[in-house]
Design a protein around this motif. Structure first.
Motif, PDB file in Angstrom:
ATOM      1  N   ARG A 116       0.848  -1.201   0.000  1.00  0.00           N
ATOM      2  CA  ARG A 116       0.000   0.000   0.000  1.00  0.00           C
ATOM      3  C   ARG A 116       0.876   1.241   0.000  1.00  0.00           C
TER       4      ARG A 116
ATOM      5  N   GLY B  81       1.266   5.382   1.271  1.00  0.00           N
ATOM      6  CA  GLY B  81       0.742   6.419   2.161  1.00  0.00           C
ATOM      7  C   GLY B  81       1.731   7.537   2.341  1.00  0.00           C
TER       8      GLY B  81
ATOM      9  N   GLY C   8      15.012   2.521   4.859  1.00  0.00           N
ATOM     10  CA  GLY C   8      14.373   1.630   5.845  1.00  0.00           C
ATOM     11  C   GLY C   8      12.996   2.124   6.249  1.00  0.00           C
TER      12      GLY C   8
ATOM     13  N   TYR D 159      19.562   6.811  11.957  1.00  0.00           N
ATOM     14  CA  TYR D 159      19.262   6.364  10.586  1.00  0.00           C
ATOM     15  C   TYR D 159      19.533   7.442   9.524  1.00  0.00           C
TER      16      TYR D 159
ATOM     17  N   LYS E  17      25.760   6.361   5.314  1.00  0.00           N
ATOM     18  CA  LYS E  17      26.288   4.991   5.268  1.00  0.00           C
ATOM     19  C   LYS E  17      27.559   4.979   4.417  1.00  0.00           C
TER      20      LYS E  17
HETATM   21  C1  MCA Z   1      18.428   1.524  11.655  1.00  0.00           C
HETATM   22  N1  MCA Z   1      19.544   1.889  10.989  1.00  0.00           N
HETATM   23  C2  MCA Z   1      19.214   2.464   9.839  1.00  0.00           C
HETATM   24  C3  MCA Z   1      17.798   2.458   9.812  1.00  0.00           C
HETATM   25  N2  MCA Z   1      17.339   1.871  10.936  1.00  0.00           N
HETATM   26  N3  MCA Z   1      19.955   2.972   8.839  1.00  0.00           N
HETATM   27  C4  MCA Z   1      19.307   3.487   7.802  1.00  0.00           C
HETATM   28  N4  MCA Z   1      17.955   3.527   7.701  1.00  0.00           N
HETATM   29  C5  MCA Z   1      17.179   3.020   8.683  1.00  0.00           C
HETATM   30  N5  MCA Z   1      15.850   3.062   8.581  1.00  0.00           N
HETATM   31  C6  MCA Z   1      20.944   1.678  11.366  1.00  0.00           C
HETATM   32  C7  MCA Z   1      21.262   2.032  12.786  1.00  0.00           C
HETATM   33  O1  MCA Z   1      21.609   3.374  12.891  1.00  0.00           O
HETATM   34  C8  MCA Z   1      22.442   1.105  13.063  1.00  0.00           C
HETATM   35  O2  MCA Z   1      23.589   1.637  12.463  1.00  0.00           O
HETATM   36  C9  MCA Z   1      22.065  -0.160  12.310  1.00  0.00           C
HETATM   37  O3  MCA Z   1      21.192   0.275  11.258  1.00  0.00           O
HETATM   38  C10 MCA Z   1      21.336  -1.183  13.151  1.00  0.00           C
HETATM   39  O4  MCA Z   1      20.355  -0.503  13.900  1.00  0.00           O
HETATM   40  P1  MCA Z   1      19.124  -1.236  14.552  1.00  0.00           P
HETATM   41  O5  MCA Z   1      18.376  -0.248  15.360  1.00  0.00           O
HETATM   42  O6  MCA Z   1      19.561  -2.497  15.203  1.00  0.00           O
HETATM   43  O7  MCA Z   1      18.299  -1.610  13.272  1.00  0.00           O
HETATM   44  P2  MCA Z   1      16.928  -2.259  13.241  1.00  0.00           P
HETATM   45  O8  MCA Z   1      16.333  -2.369  14.597  1.00  0.00           O
HETATM   46  O9  MCA Z   1      17.022  -3.503  12.445  1.00  0.00           O
HETATM   47  O10 MCA Z   1      16.068  -1.131  12.468  1.00  0.00           O
HETATM   48  C11 MCA Z   1      15.738  -1.253  11.175  1.00  0.00           C
HETATM   49  C12 MCA Z   1      14.226  -0.978  11.056  1.00  0.00           C
HETATM   50  C13 MCA Z   1      13.946   0.485  11.456  1.00  0.00           C
HETATM   51  C14 MCA Z   1      13.457  -1.919  11.954  1.00  0.00           C
HETATM   52  C15 MCA Z   1      13.870  -1.234   9.613  1.00  0.00           C
HETATM   53  O11 MCA Z   1      14.680   1.354  10.630  1.00  0.00           O
HETATM   54  C16 MCA Z   1      12.481   0.810  11.384  1.00  0.00           C
HETATM   55  O12 MCA Z   1      11.740   0.511  12.321  1.00  0.00           O
HETATM   56  N6  MCA Z   1      12.021   1.379  10.259  1.00  0.00           N
HETATM   57  C17 MCA Z   1      10.629   1.689  10.052  1.00  0.00           C
HETATM   58  C18 MCA Z   1      10.422   3.148   9.923  1.00  0.00           C
HETATM   59  C19 MCA Z   1       8.936   3.485   9.768  1.00  0.00           C
HETATM   60  O13 MCA Z   1       8.088   2.994  10.505  1.00  0.00           O
HETATM   61  N7  MCA Z   1       8.662   4.315   8.827  1.00  0.00           N
HETATM   62  C20 MCA Z   1       7.307   4.710   8.557  1.00  0.00           C
HETATM   63  C21 MCA Z   1       7.361   6.151   8.221  1.00  0.00           C
HETATM   64  P3  MCA Z   1      25.067   1.393  13.036  1.00  0.00           P
HETATM   65  O14 MCA Z   1      25.260  -0.093  13.001  1.00  0.00           O
HETATM   66  O15 MCA Z   1      25.954   2.142  12.111  1.00  0.00           O
HETATM   67  O16 MCA Z   1      25.021   1.934  14.427  1.00  0.00           O
HETATM   68  S1  MCA Z   1       6.521   6.404   6.735  1.00  0.00           S
HETATM   69  C22 MCA Z   1       4.912   6.571   7.111  1.00  0.00           C
HETATM   70  O17 MCA Z   1       4.460   6.495   8.240  1.00  0.00           O
HETATM   71  C23 MCA Z   1       4.057   6.680   5.857  1.00  0.00           C
HETATM   72  C24 MCA Z   1       2.777   7.361   6.135  1.00  0.00           C
HETATM   73  C25 MCA Z   1       3.790   5.281   5.304  1.00  0.00           C
HETATM   74  O18 MCA Z   1       3.516   5.151   4.112  1.00  0.00           O
HETATM   75  O19 MCA Z   1       3.841   4.342   6.080  1.00  0.00           O
END
Ligand code: MCA
Ligand code: AMP
Length: 501
Positions: A304, A306, A409, A473, A477
């Motif tokens: 989807r 959004g 991410g 995040y 990188k």
């Molecule tokens: C964590 N890291 C990232 C990201 N997340 N780097 C780039 N992009 C990211 N998104 C990095 C950390 O800084 C760390 O770097 C390493 O990756 C490991 O971190 P960790 O916290 O262990 O990672 P993780 O727990 O596996 O997190 C990845 C994740 C998270 C679960 C995919 O990013 C996440 O929850 N993303 C979802 C975001 C979301 O909900 N977006 C919706 C918004 P280092 O190792 O260098 O310290 S959009 C929205 O709401 C609209 C309306 C829609 O359409 O939905």
């Protein structure tokens, strides 16, 4: 339509519903208990007032019963909920608090301890009171204000093509519309059970998971972060029948499954297979990922589309064809059209145009930013900046009109905001930030810098420097040091040229 609201639109949250609403692994709360907590909290917030009158109340906590209590309590008492990013660096929090003119911040038992000390000291400097949920749970339940559904309810910060995030303000009516369209489209049921591990300062976690589940009376298992081990154990144990995540999470799960011994992998895959729904969104789901997931689990991902400003706009159908690489068709009550460069609606299929959206789901305004609000609407249509085309009625996202927006991410990041911070580094003379295609993150933040004479900069040192200045995040990188940035005749950096590098 009833034009007042006061949690009445959340029909499941009432005093005679003894089903489990929330469960955090250690404890659980029924809808009745949650309702009591919300009323006690809202009463504590009100104190001597009868209505919070859109006071901006921020909160800083991961997914928890405290989070749900705070969000719904603020709505009940007539405030504007401002959920903060618990991974944010203090300068980012300071910006959000000042922009929203927040007066109080609520923290919970599970607020991350390591960031509470800097938060307290920041708030002291800003003259903002920090209170714990437990201090606000009043024993005396007050009469709650009757609120018009047009009242402001929530402010979420979103990055864009400016160097500072904008506060997206939604009303109670916008939130109602964003929730109810999903209840209908995705066939939400009272007996649904969903894990919530997404960050709770964005629509995906707040509306699509938490609010939809609590509205219908489903069960939510709360995780303070994406905890692969625990979540997969829950899937194996058949704890959930609905799963919502960003593509990066599906990529990470596939990577994890590949490492597991076959019997366990099979049990987890069977757990996914038996669910009624697996949804992907917030960023493009590559066809390769869609196919891998289907092959591994037997589930056809429902993708989807959004945006913070609109909630969800377009979705593949619950019943009917879910097409790989496509985001589906407009959701009930959401008007979607494609516009060409001349500003005309594109009627037929196969011609790309900008996605514009109308409907009760669309936000009210950017906080304190009349110009940005006006600029983002044309003739009542909200202009998303995303480009798509239709193929036999199904929308396919082609890209974005701006190179300055990066999706990593699932997080939407502003290249200009990251550049603005990098330019304050002592060694950086010029810089440009872009998103580079990446299998795990979708796009990986990549910084190109020109250094000041006699300076050097290693990637590791830059990452360390960034830690106190931006959310993890956003930290680049990749780093590339160049002699000069490619610029056009007007002096503007040619980002497509950087992509080629
Ligand atoms: C964590 N890291 C990232 C990201 N997340 N780097 C780039 N992009 C990211 N998104 C990095 C950390 O800084 C760390 O770097 C390493 O990756 C490991 O971190 P960790 O916290 O262990 O990672 P993780 O727990 O596996 O997190 C990845 C994740 C998270 C679960 C995919 O990013 C996440 O929850 N993303 C979802 C975001 C979301 O909900 N977006 C919706 C918004 P280092 O190792 O260098 O310290 S959009 C929205 O709401 C609209 C309306 C829609 O359409 O939905
Ligand atoms: P945000 O501002 O964080 O709400 O992010 C919204 C943006 O995410 C949209 O404008 C799109 O660019 C992107 N997005 C959301 N869902 C999808 C999807 N399924 N496919 C491609 N892009 C998406």
């Amino acid at each position: 339509m009833d034009t007042t609201t006061n949690l009445r639109p959340f029909p499941a949250i009432n005093y005679s519903n003894n089903k489990v609403a929330l469960n955090d692994g250690a404890a659980q709360w029924t809808y009745t208990e949650l309702r009591q907590r919300i009323d006690r909290f809202a009463s504590g917030l009100l104190g001597k007032q009868t209505d919070l009158k859109e006071e901006r109340i921020a909160f800083f906590m991961p997914a928890s019963v405290d989070y749900a209590t705070t969000l719904l309590g603020i709505w009940r008492a007539g405030g504007i909920a401002v959920p903060l990013n618990i991974a944010a660096a203090m300068p980012e929090i300071e910006y959000a608090l000042s922009c929203a003119k927040v007066t109080r911040i609520v923290v919970g038992i599970s607020s991350p301890a390591e960031s509470l000390t800097p938060l307290y000291s920041l708030c002291r400097g800003l003259g903002i009171t920090v209170v714990n949920v437990s201090e606000l749970l009043s024993d005396k339940i007050l009469v709650m204000p009757e609120l018009n559904i047009g009242r402001r309810a929530m402010m979420l910060f979103t990055s864009g093509t400016t160097n500072k995030p904008k506060g997206v303000v939604t009303t109670h009516n916008n939130i109602r519309a964003q929730i109810t369209t999903l209840l209908e489209a995705w066939n939400w049921q009272e007996n649904d059970s969903i894990p919530l591990f997404l960050p709770l300062h964005h629509i995906h976690g707040i509306i699509n998971v938490l609010c939809c589940a609590l509205w219908i009376g489903a069960r939510v298992t709360l995780f303070p972060r994406f905890d692969m081990g625990q979540i997969l154990t829950g899937v194996e144990d058949r704890d959930y029948n609905v799963f919502m995540a960003v593509p990066t999470i599906y990529v990470k799960i596939i990577g994890e499954l590949e490492k597991l011994p076959e019997p366990r992998r099979k049990r987890i895959c069977a757990g996914f297979k038996d669910m009624r729904l697996n949804i992907s969104g917030s960023a493009a789901c590559p066809v390769k990922l869609y196919n891998q997931w289907k092959e591994l689990t037997g589930q056809t991902l429902l993708e989807r589309y959004g945006m913070t400003e609109i909630g969800m706009g377009i979705s593949n159908p619950y019943l009917g064809e879910r097409r790989a690489g496509s985001v589906g068709v407009p959701l009930p009550g959401v008007e979607v059209a494609l516009f060409d460069d001349a500003g005309n609606i594109i009627e037929g299929d196969d011609s790309p145009g900008e996605i514009r959206v109308r409907g009760e789901n669309v936000f009210l305004e950017y906080w304190d930013n009349v110009q940005a609000t006006e600029d983002s609407f044309i003739d009542g249509w909200f202009c998303t900046g995303d480009v798509a085309l239709r193929e036999s009625g199904y929308y396919r996202i082609m890209g974005r009109s701006s190179v300055d927006i990066i999706k990593s991410g699932g997080y939407k990041l502003s290249a200009l905001e990251i550049e603005g911070t990098l330019l304050t580094h002592d060694s950086v003379a010029e810089c440009a930030v872009i998103g580079v295609e990446d299998e795990t993150w979708g796009e990986a933040v990549t910084a190109f810098v020109v250094l000041k004479p006699e300076h050097s900069l290693e990637h590791a040192a830059l990452k360390k420097w960034c830690e106190t200045r931006m959310s993890p995040y956003k930290i680049p990188k990749h780093l590339r040091v160049l002699e000069s940035l490619p610029r056009n005749a007007m002096g503007k950096v040619m980002k497509p040229e950087l992509k080629k590098l």
